[in-house]
Scaffold this active site. Structure first.
Site, PDB file in Angstrom:
ATOM      1  N   GLU A 104       0.848  -1.198   0.000  1.00 42.48           N
ATOM      2  CA  GLU A 104       0.000   0.000   0.000  1.00 42.48           C
ATOM      3  C   GLU A 104       0.880   1.244   0.000  1.00 42.48           C
ATOM      4  O   GLU A 104       1.806   1.352   0.817  1.00 42.48           O
ATOM      5  CB  GLU A 104      -0.908   0.022   1.223  1.00 42.48           C
ATOM      6  CG  GLU A 104      -1.710   1.325   1.356  1.00 42.48           C
ATOM      7  CD  GLU A 104      -2.591   1.353   2.605  1.00 42.48           C
ATOM      8  OE1 GLU A 104      -3.075   0.283   2.993  1.00 42.48           O
ATOM      9  OE2 GLU A 104      -2.786   2.431   3.186  1.00 42.48           O
TER      10      GLU A 104
ATOM     11  N   GLU B 291      -2.934  11.392   2.616  1.00 43.58           N
ATOM     12  CA  GLU B 291      -4.034  11.258   3.549  1.00 43.58           C
ATOM     13  C   GLU B 291      -4.066  12.530   4.379  1.00 43.58           C
ATOM     14  O   GLU B 291      -3.020  13.151   4.631  1.00 43.58           O
ATOM     15  CB  GLU B 291      -3.861  10.058   4.468  1.00 43.58           C
ATOM     16  CG  GLU B 291      -3.939   8.722   3.776  1.00 43.58           C
ATOM     17  CD  GLU B 291      -3.808   7.581   4.763  1.00 43.58           C
ATOM     18  OE1 GLU B 291      -4.834   6.976   5.100  1.00 43.58           O
ATOM     19  OE2 GLU B 291      -2.667   7.298   5.179  1.00 43.58           O
TER      20      GLU B 291
END
Length: 305
Positions: free
Chosen positions: A182, A187
Site C-alpha cells: 500500500e 491522507e
C-alpha cells in the site's frame, strides 16, 4: 487507508515559527531549499497545469471534464461499495456508486461527497449507518509500477473526515493485504487540515508504516485551496511531494528484520472520502455535511527512455 491506530504528535507553535523563519533565511541565502512546500495559491477556480519536464511522459490521466452530475469515466474508474467490516478501520461511512456521492461538477473537477443520509439496504457494523460517500478505484482498468503519480485536490475540513489518494498492489486478488503493498500518496485528517501525510505499508510495518508528514506554514489549511500531492516511485524508493516540494522518502534499505519491500510490481489508484475510523475519530455536530473532496486531475507519468 487500511489501518491507522497511530496519531501524529503536534509540533509546538513556537517551534513552527522558528523553523519557518530559519528555512526562509536559508532559502534567501541561496542554500538549501525551504522544507515547507509553498501554497498552490488557488482558492478560486483552479487551472489545469502543464505536464512536467521532458524527462517524463504522460501514460494515464483523468482531467474530469464533462457535464455536471455525470459519473466519472467508467473506462477508468470503478467503485467499491459497502460499509464495515469491509474496510478494517471502524469507519462510519457506507460507500455507494451513486452520482450523489461521486460525479463531475461541470467545472473540470470530480466531487467526492460525503452526505448524512440513510438509504435502503445500507448495512454498517460501526456507527449509526447514516453517512454515504464514495471510494473509486482503477483496479482492473489501470495499474503500473514506478513513475510519477500526482493529483490536484482540495480536501474538506471537519472532525472525522478522512480524504485520501492512494495505491494498492494489483496482485490483491492473489496476495492478501499488506503483502500486496500500500502506498498512501496523500491522507489528511479534517480536524488537522494543515498537515499532509504520506506512507507505505507492507509485511512487518502495517499499523505503523514508513511515514512522512508535512505541515503548511503559518497555520494555513490545505482545505482553503487546491494542492498537488505526488510521489516519485523508483526501484527501492518512494518520495513524497506537496506542491512540487519534496518532504520525505522511504527506502528499501530502511526496512528492519522481518519487514519486506513489496513495491516492485504494479499498483492501482484509489480516491475516497472516509468518515470516522480509528485514526480520525468519529464525526460530531460540528462536522459539515455534505463534505466534498474536489479533484482537479489525476495523472501518471513514466520516465522517458
Amino acid at each position: 487507508m487500511r489501518l491507522r491506530p497511530h496519531a501524529l504528535t503536534a509540533t509546538p507553535a513556537a517551534l513552527i515559527v522558528i523553523v519557518v523563519l530559519a528555512a526562509s533565511l536559508i532559502a534567501s541565502a541561496g542554500c538549501a531549499p525551504d522544507r515547507h512546500p509553498r501554497h498552490d495559491g488557488d482558492n478560486a477556480a483552479p487551472r489545469k497545469r502543464a505536464a512536467p519536464a521532458s524527462q517524463w511522459r504522460l501514460v494515464w490521466s483523468d482531467e474530469f471534464r464533462g457535464p455536471a452530475r455525470h459519473r466519472p469515466d467508467r473506462t477508468k474508474w470503478g467503485f467499491e461499495v459497502g460499509g464495515e467490516p469491509k474496510w478494517g478501520n471502524h469507519e462510519w461511512q457506507y460507500y455507494t456508486d451513486r452520482p450523489a456521492n461521486a460525479s463531475l461538477d461541470g467545472q473540470g473537477h470530480l466531487a467526492v461527497t460525503a452526505r448524512r443520509e440513510k438509504l435502503r439496504g445500507m448495512r454498517c457494523a460501526v456507527g449509526p449507518c447514516d453517512i454515504t460517500s464514495a471510494r473509486m478505484t482503477t483496479k482492473g482498468r489501470f495499474a503500473r509500477a514506478y513513475g510519477r503519480y500526482e493529483a490536484r485536490i482540495k480536501i474538506p475540513k471537519g472532525q472525522g473526515l478522512w480524504p485520501a489518494f492512494w495505491m494498492l498492489g494489483a496482485n490483491a486478488d492473489k496476495v492478501t493485504w499488506p503483502a500486496n503493498g500500500e502506498i498512501d500518496v496523500m491522507e489528511a485528517l479534517g480536524k488537522e487540515p494543515g498537515t499532509a501525510h504520506g506512507a507505505i505499508h507492507g509485511p512487518g510495518y502495517v499499523a505503523q508504516g514508513l511515514e512522512r508528514h508535512t505541515a503548511l506554514p503559518g497555520g494555513a489549511s490545505l482545505a482553503d485551496g487546491f494542492h498537488t500531492y505526488r510521489i516519485d516511485w523508483t526501484p527501492g524508493k518512494v518520495t513524497w511531494f506537496l506542491d512540487g516540494k519534496a518532504y520525505g522518502e522511504a527506502r528499501k534499505s530502511q526496512l528492519r528484520r522481518g519487514q519486506k519491500w513489496v513495491f516492485d510490481h504494479p499498483h492501482y489508484l484509489l480516491l475516497n472520502l472516509a468518515v470516522g475510523g480509528d485514526w480520525p475519530g468519529p464525526p460530531d455536530r460540528s462536522t459539515p455535511f455534505p463534505a466534498r473532496m474536489l479533484v482537479d486531475y489525476v495523472r501518471v507519468y513514466a520516465p522517458r527512455r
